[in-house]
Design an enzyme around this catalytic site. Structure first.
Site, PDB file in Angstrom:
ATOM      1  N   ARG A 188     -18.150   0.048   4.956  1.00  0.00           N
ATOM      2  CA  ARG A 188     -19.222  -0.613   4.210  1.00  0.00           C
ATOM      3  C   ARG A 188     -19.985  -1.572   5.102  1.00  0.00           C
ATOM      4  O   ARG A 188     -21.202  -1.760   4.949  1.00  0.00           O
ATOM      5  CB  ARG A 188     -18.634  -1.351   3.003  1.00  0.00           C
ATOM      6  CG  ARG A 188     -19.660  -2.066   2.143  1.00  0.00           C
ATOM      7  CD  ARG A 188     -18.988  -2.798   0.982  1.00  0.00           C
ATOM      8  NE  ARG A 188     -18.031  -3.801   1.415  1.00  0.00           N
ATOM      9  CZ  ARG A 188     -18.352  -5.037   1.806  1.00  0.00           C
ATOM     10  NH1 ARG A 188     -19.630  -5.418   1.830  1.00  0.00           N
ATOM     11  NH2 ARG A 188     -17.419  -5.897   2.164  1.00  0.00           N
ATOM     12  N   GLU A 212       0.821  -1.205   0.000  1.00  0.00           N
ATOM     13  CA  GLU A 212       0.000   0.000   0.000  1.00  0.00           C
ATOM     14  C   GLU A 212       0.862   1.265   0.000  1.00  0.00           C
ATOM     15  O   GLU A 212       1.770   1.409   0.806  1.00  0.00           O
ATOM     16  CB  GLU A 212      -0.936   0.015   1.205  1.00  0.00           C
ATOM     17  CG  GLU A 212      -1.948  -1.128   1.213  1.00  0.00           C
ATOM     18  CD  GLU A 212      -2.919  -1.082   0.037  1.00  0.00           C
ATOM     19  OE1 GLU A 212      -2.991  -0.050  -0.645  1.00  0.00           O
ATOM     20  OE2 GLU A 212      -3.602  -2.106  -0.198  1.00  0.00           O
TER      21      GLU A 212
END
Length: 214
Positions: free
Chosen positions: A90, A80
């Site tokens: 979510r 990352e």
């Protein structure tokens, strides 16, 4: 002997296990490039995961910190590049919390970049035959929360590098998700060993194209 702090996560959602911790714990006590690895398992919870991480950093006083998380659907180890200052869940975390458009750190900068030598790590992983990529997003769930929080915690510790790696489902998990890619836990653990070695032995990162077009 200087130490590396390597963290994984507990299971979350409907999963019975988490390949990040399954792989990370295999490296407990390992010696890599003159450093000893200390491992910790973090809660999949906003807030609590960062408290656990900060406590682990105080306990181990590491020269390098790499946090590892599950990214179901990805086929490679994802190095990352950046963590952003937003929690937008979510699904609820394991404590039932579901922040929406909330900052990780109130008043913090918009983003932090990993200080790991990502391109050197990518090159080493591919040379070892382990699929890997540089990822431009760590999502907005607990993994990004931890990456951003890690880099915020290390912002004044210039000698301590830090970052985050996402890993695919394990084969056992992928069996319940038809068509989803996976990597064996042993392969992920070896990939983490290769990545840590590259991070610990690289001063100036390689200049290697590994961007994204979308």
């Amino acid at each position: 002997m200087p130490r590396v702090l390597l963290t994984g996560f507990e299971p979350f959602g409907d999963e019975a296990g988490n390949p990040s911790w399954d792989a990370v714990r295999l490296l407990e006590g390992a010696r890599i490039a003159g450093h000893r690895v200390a491992t910790r398992c973090l809660a999949v919870e906003f807030g609590r995961s960062l408290r656990q991480l900060r406590a682990a950093i105080r306990e181990t006083t590491p020269a390098l910190v790499v946090c590892v998380g599950q990214a179901g659907g990805r086929a490679q180890l994802s190095l990352e590049r950046i963590g952003i200052n937003v929690d937008d869940a979510r699904i609820p975390d394991n404590a039932g919390r579901q922040p929406i458009d909330a900052p990780v750190v109130e008043g913090g900068p918009d983003a932090y970049f990993s200080t790991l030598p990502l391109k050197a790590m990518l090159h080493a992983l591919r040379a070892a035959g382990i699929p890997a990529e540089v990822s431009q997003t760590a999502g907005t769930y607990v993994c990004n929360h931890v990456l951003y929080g890690l880099m915020h915690a290390l912002r004044r510790q210039r000698r301590v590098r830090g970052g985050f790696i996402h890993v695919p489902f394990s084969p056992a998990q992928a069996a319940a998700h038809p068509g989803a890619p996976s990597l064996p836990i042993a392969t992920v653990a070896e990939g983490l060993r290769v990545a840590l070695s590259a991070a610990l032995t690289t001063t100036d990162d390689l200049r290697l194209a590994a961007g994204a077009t979308h």
